[in-house]
Design an enzyme around this catalytic site. Structure first.
Site, PDB file in Angstrom:
ATOM      1  N   HIS A   9       1.965   1.948  -3.714  1.00  0.00           N
ATOM      2  CA  HIS A   9       1.075   2.659  -4.247  1.00  0.00           C
ATOM      3  C   HIS A   9       1.447   4.163  -3.779  1.00  0.00           C
ATOM      4  CE1 HIS A   9      -0.847  -0.379  -6.123  1.00  0.00           C
ATOM      5  NE2 HIS A   9      -1.437  -0.737  -5.057  1.00  0.00           N
ATOM      6  N   HIS A  33       0.175  -1.641  -9.915  1.00  0.00           N
ATOM      7  CA  HIS A  33       0.059  -3.670  -9.437  1.00  0.00           C
ATOM      8  C   HIS A  33       1.739  -4.358 -10.525  1.00  0.00           C
ATOM      9  CE1 HIS A  33      -3.812  -3.978  -7.265  1.00  0.00           C
ATOM     10  NE2 HIS A  33      -2.427  -3.666  -6.709  1.00  0.00           N
ATOM     11  N   CYS A  56       6.745 -10.185  -6.918  1.00  0.00           N
ATOM     12  CA  CYS A  56       7.041  -8.383  -6.657  1.00  0.00           C
ATOM     13  C   CYS A  56       5.654  -7.971  -5.630  1.00  0.00           C
ATOM     14  CB  CYS A  56       7.027  -7.645  -7.242  1.00  0.00           C
ATOM     15  SG  CYS A  56       7.149  -5.677  -7.110  1.00  0.00           S
ATOM     16  N   CYS A 105      10.716  -1.844 -10.463  1.00  0.00           N
ATOM     17  CA  CYS A 105       9.629  -1.309  -9.263  1.00  0.00           C
ATOM     18  C   CYS A 105      10.640  -0.802  -9.036  1.00  0.00           C
ATOM     19  CB  CYS A 105       8.928  -2.530  -8.354  1.00  0.00           C
ATOM     20  SG  CYS A 105       7.242  -3.038  -9.309  1.00  0.00           S
ATOM     21  N   GLU A 121       0.451  -1.849   0.409  1.00  0.00           N
ATOM     22  CA  GLU A 121       0.220  -0.309   0.069  1.00  0.00           C
ATOM     23  C   GLU A 121       1.038   1.232   0.359  1.00  0.00           C
ATOM     24  OE1 GLU A 121      -2.872  -0.262  -1.106  1.00  0.00           O
ATOM     25  OE2 GLU A 121      -3.292  -1.892  -0.518  1.00  0.00           O
ATOM     26  N   CYS A 173      10.863  -5.854  -6.805  1.00  0.00           N
ATOM     27  CA  CYS A 173      11.768  -6.275  -7.790  1.00  0.00           C
ATOM     28  C   CYS A 173      12.494  -5.230  -8.298  1.00  0.00           C
ATOM     29  CB  CYS A 173      10.350  -6.959  -9.143  1.00  0.00           C
ATOM     30  SG  CYS A 173      10.319  -5.505 -10.072  1.00  0.00           S
TER      31      CYS A 173
END
Ligand code: ZN
Ligand code: ZN
Length: 182
Positions: free
Chosen positions: A134, A140, A146, A168, A131, A165
């Site tokens: 985000h 996503h 990940c 990200c 969260e 990952c």
């Protein structure tokens, strides 16, 4: 983001909060802080569904208006929903600074299984990192290992790790650098 503030909304054991904070601090490489607990978010309770409207609770966190450098994560034991879904594990303000996570459906006992404290703490950390991820504009991720992969049930949470990952992680690092030069 320089700091993550964790705010319990309802009773959450201090040792769970402390462990969550150290995990968040490790993964995001920022300072963390536990804020004083607030009451159960009764204002968001839906009598028909017997659940709490996640978006209303998130809006109440936004009104607390923390500076952009501090991200606020609400942790609540109540069961969360948004109108189009049966339940949600959490919700976040994309590119904002507030996020919310529920512990309700992370316990094995919820599924009629014996308690597993270690598994519970791992699930909570993964969902919290997800969260907060985000709020750093991550959406996503297709990599099922990940932490940003979508989880529609605890089985999905258990499949993924609590790390980002490489792709990200690169987005987070990029944002960190962008903030540093402004
Ligand atoms: Zn998500
Ligand atoms: Zn990823």
């Amino acid at each position: 983001m320089k700091r993550i503030q964790v705010m319990p909304l309802g009773p959450v054991p201090p040792d769970q909060l402390a462990e969550l904070c150290s995990g968040l601090g490790r993964e995001f490489r920022v300072e963390t802080e536990i804020l004083p607990a607030e009451a159960d978010p009764a204002f968001a309770f839906n009598l028909t569904r017997q659940q709490y409207h996640s978006t209303e609770i998130l809006a109440s966190l936004l009104r607390k208006a923390t500076p952009a450098s501090r991200h606020l994560l609400g942790v609540t034991p109540v069961d969360l929903y948004i109108p189009v879904l049966t339940f949600v594990f959490g919700e976040a303000q994309l590119q904002g600074n507030c996020a919310l996570v529920s512990t309700h459906r992370l316990r094995q006992e919820f599924y009629g299984l014996p308690a597993d404290a270690k598994l519970f703490r791992e699930r909570l950390l993964k969902e919290a990192i997800h969260e907060v991820g985000h709020t750093l504009s991550l959406s996503h991720c297709d990599n099922y290992e990940c932490v940003m992969s979508a989880s529609h049930g605890v089985e999905w949470i258990d499949l993924k790790g609590w790390h980002f990952c490489a792709e990200c992680r690169a987005v987070i690092d990029e944002r960190g650098r962008a903030k540093a030069v402004i």
